[in-house]
Enzyme design. Structure first.
Site, short mmCIF file in Angstrom:
data_model
loop_
_atom_site.label_atom_id
_atom_site.label_comp_id
_atom_site.label_asym_id
_atom_site.label_seq_id
_atom_site.Cartn_x
_atom_site.Cartn_y
_atom_site.Cartn_z
CD GLN A 171 -2.99 1.03 0.11
OE1 GLN A 171 -3.32 -0.08 -0.31
NE2 GLN A 171 -3.50 2.16 -0.35
CB ALA A 192 -5.89 4.49 2.20
CB SER A 197 -5.31 0.70 2.93
OG SER A 197 -6.04 -0.14 2.06
CG HIS A 199 -7.75 -2.89 0.02
ND1 HIS A 199 -8.47 -3.81 -0.71
CD2 HIS A 199 -8.18 -1.67 -0.38
CE1 HIS A 199 -9.29 -3.17 -1.53
NE2 HIS A 199 -9.13 -1.87 -1.35
CG ASP A 206 -11.25 -2.28 -4.34
OD1 ASP A 206 -12.00 -1.86 -3.45
OD2 ASP A 206 -10.07 -1.92 -4.49
CD GLU A 255 -12.78 4.24 -3.12
OE1 GLU A 255 -12.75 3.10 -2.59
OE2 GLU A 255 -11.79 4.97 -3.21
#
Length: 290
Positions: A171, A192, A197, A199, A206, A255
């Site tokens: 990231q 981010a 993040s 994630h 996503d 998003e």
């Protein structure tokens, strides 16, 4: 829309096709590219996880026959695990526990650089990315994603996973690359910083569809697939983490592709209230930063 907003919109559209692009020039490490899928080599990778229709019909009949028994077992289970049920709703402890499925993660509440989920598994749904790392989620979230994709398919919608788990270091490279390419003001709207993040939790995925060429763009929310995701993700424990018109709260632009797993207890609460996770926690008296 003034000139500044127009320029920002154009910039966001331009970079949306490279959201998850490589942080280096090494094609082996490249993320999803905006390329035509006109030949077999470049078609999305589709995992062989779909069951035979006949098997599904048999399974459906078996589930139907066992409905009353299952309900009884669930009722008994609820009585026995009342404490566990309570833990599936946000409280001061689990919200700040980075290993909890209810962990709050944003620019104000960040993850430790060393944090890696212990129960990451490879997803069992169609995906479009060759990077093994991003095709992972935590086990509970992965199982829920499979159910979501299966239900979408049964109702005539086809979804693809684009990017799930990302390490802190990955990231960091991704974000720094966006800052260098587009400036921090624009980059902060759609990406981010490392540690901020979702994630990294292994609880975010996503998703996209063929209609938007498997890209991560806000127009996905207007497609039939995107509308279905918005209306049904909560049934499987997922929320649209960055909803439209809430960027001043979440810190990120709309998003419709970013799904965050929180479990069905909380996902229904958030869906029905229309609140972001931050707003919900504030209403519960939990003073999280954003």
């Amino acid at each position: 829309m003034d000139l500044k907003e127009l320029k920002l919109k154009v910039a966001l559209i331009a970079v949306s096709v490279m959201l998850l692009a490589a942080c280096t020039n090494n094609e082996k490490n490249a993320e999803l590219k905006n390329i035509p899928f006109g030949n077999k080599q470049n078609e999305p990778k589709i995992t062989d996880v779909a069951e035979d229709d006949k098997d599904k019909e048999t399974e459906s009949k078996d589930e139907s026959a066992d409905t009353d028994e299952n309900k009884t077992e669930e009722a008994e289970s609820d009585d026995e695990t009342e404490e566990e049920v309570n833990d599936r709703m946000p409280n001061e402890e689990n919200v700040y526990d980075q290993s909890s499925i209810l962990a709050i993660v944003n620019r104000g509440e960040t993850l430790d650089p060393t944090y890696v989920p212990r129960d990451l598994v490879t997803i069992e749904v169609p995906y479009v990315n060759d990077i093994p790392m991003v095709n992972q989620l935590r086990k509970e979230a992965s199982d829920a994603l499979t159910k979501l994709f299966d239900d979408a398919s049964k109702n005539g919608y086809t979804l693809y996973a684009v990017s799930g788990y990302r390490s802190y270091d990955y990231q960091a490279e991704l974000y720094d690359n966006y800052v260098l390419s587009h400036g921090e003001e624009v980059a902060r709207m759609f990406s981010a910083p490392a540690g901020a993040s979702e994630h990294q939790t292994g609880l975010a995925m996503d998703v996209s569809s063929e209609e938007v060429v498997y890209q991560l763009v806000d127009t996905f929310g207007n497609t039939d697939d995107g509308v279905w995701v918005n209306d049904n993700a909560h049934r499987f424990g997922f929320i649209i983490r960055y909803p439209y018109g809430k960027d001043h709260i979440t810190g990120y632009m709309y998003e419709p592709w970013h799904l965050r797993y929180v479990g069905t207890d909380l996902s229904y609460e958030l869906y029905e209230s229309g609140l972001t996770y931050e707003e919900y926690l504030w209403e519960q008296g939990i003073d999280v930063k954003n």
